[in-house]
Design a protein around this motif. Structure first.
Motif: not given
Ligand code: TMP
Ligand code: ASP
Length: 257
Positions: A43-44, A213-214, A226-227, A243-245
């Motif tokens: 996951f990038d 969320m993990d 990743i989100e 950054e989250t986007q």
């Protein structure tokens, strides 16, 4: 490219020789594995997020007097850490029933446990990290009774701190895993917290919606891993909304199931 001596290659991190004796560099990879690497994807940006989240947690643990191996973050993917002798155990604390507890004991997912439960797993990939008792740990010499006491005392403090930290940002700490090591300072030895604390090693549920969320987003093919890691970092105040986007999707490496 990298001429540093590699000390250890893990699933999600690599350890390199540090700049001074007694130090190491911990590099966070983008690899995400589950079920003893049966499931594996890249996951990038995951390593960058875990480096930042773990830095935040360990820095705060150090500040409140819980000893850890963390010295400082060096760059996007690397931390300078103290070299310790790792104890071959994964220590899990559970506050809410999830994961192996629901599979093995039939407890309903989400059950609030009457008290926090500590479990030890023998860190051995070939054996699939089996659950072990204190009897096994002392009989096979992985840790002494007093070291087990020290680890329990440490992990209870870490659990209290983390539960409060996450509760304050609307997240329930369901369970987490830590690893400990022996730090030698002259004639003295003490047990300190090592490894990482991140959404790879914790179960984190949004308090209001119960959204995961993990790493369960990956384990259970829920998507949006990743989100969600970005959201945890954002709520902790580590990254900004922009950054989250920028989160990108996974790159498939291998998936057996
Ligand atoms: P479990 O329910 O699969 O035993 O996981 C308990 C907690 O430990 C969960 O937060 C995920 C974490 N964990 C790891 O960090 N590494 C592991 O190899 C395993 C099995 C669990
Ligand atoms: N990290 C472990 C693995 O690579 C298991 C897990 O976290 O579920 O298999």
């Amino acid at each position: 490219m990298n001429r540093r001596r590699r000390i250890y290659e893990g699933k999600a991190k690599t350890l390199y020789e540090g700049p001074e004796p007694g130090t190491l560099i911990q590099f966070f990879k983008d690899d995400v594995t589950a079920f003893n690497t049966k499931k594996h994807e890249i996951f990038d940006g995951k390593g960058v997020l875990n480096n930042r989240i773990s830095e935040y947690v360990f820095d705060n643990l150090n500040r409140i007097g819980i000893p850890t191996h963390f010295i400082k973050r060096m760059n996007m993917r690397e931390q300078l850490i103290k070299e310790v002798e790792m104890i071959p155990l994964e220590i899990v604390v559970r506050n809410i029933a999830a994961g192996q507890m629901i599979q093995h004991l039939g407890v309903k997912e989400g059950t609030v446990l009457p008290r926090s439960i500590i479990e030890f797993y023998y860190k051995n990939n070939a054996l699939n990290d089996p659950l072990v008792s204190e009897e096994h740990i002392t009989a096979f010499g992985w840790a002494s009774p007093s070291e087990i006491d020290d680890m329990m005392a440490l992990i209870i403090r870490v659990n209290d701190f983390l539960s409060g930290l996450f509760w304050g940002i609307g997240i329930q700490l369901v369970d987490f895993k830590i690893e400990c090591g022996r730090l030698f300072e002259g004639d003295l030895m003490r047990i300190i917290v090592a490894d990482e604390i991140s959404p790879d090693s914790c179960r984190l549920w949004d308090i209001k919606t119960k959204r995961k969320m993990d790493k369960d987003c990956f384990r259970e093919n829920l998507g949006g891993m990743i989100e969600n890691y970005c959201e945890v970092a954002f709520r902790l105040g580590i990254i900004n909304q922009k950054e989250t986007q920028r989160a990108t999707g996974p790159i498939l490496v291998k998936s057996d199931q």
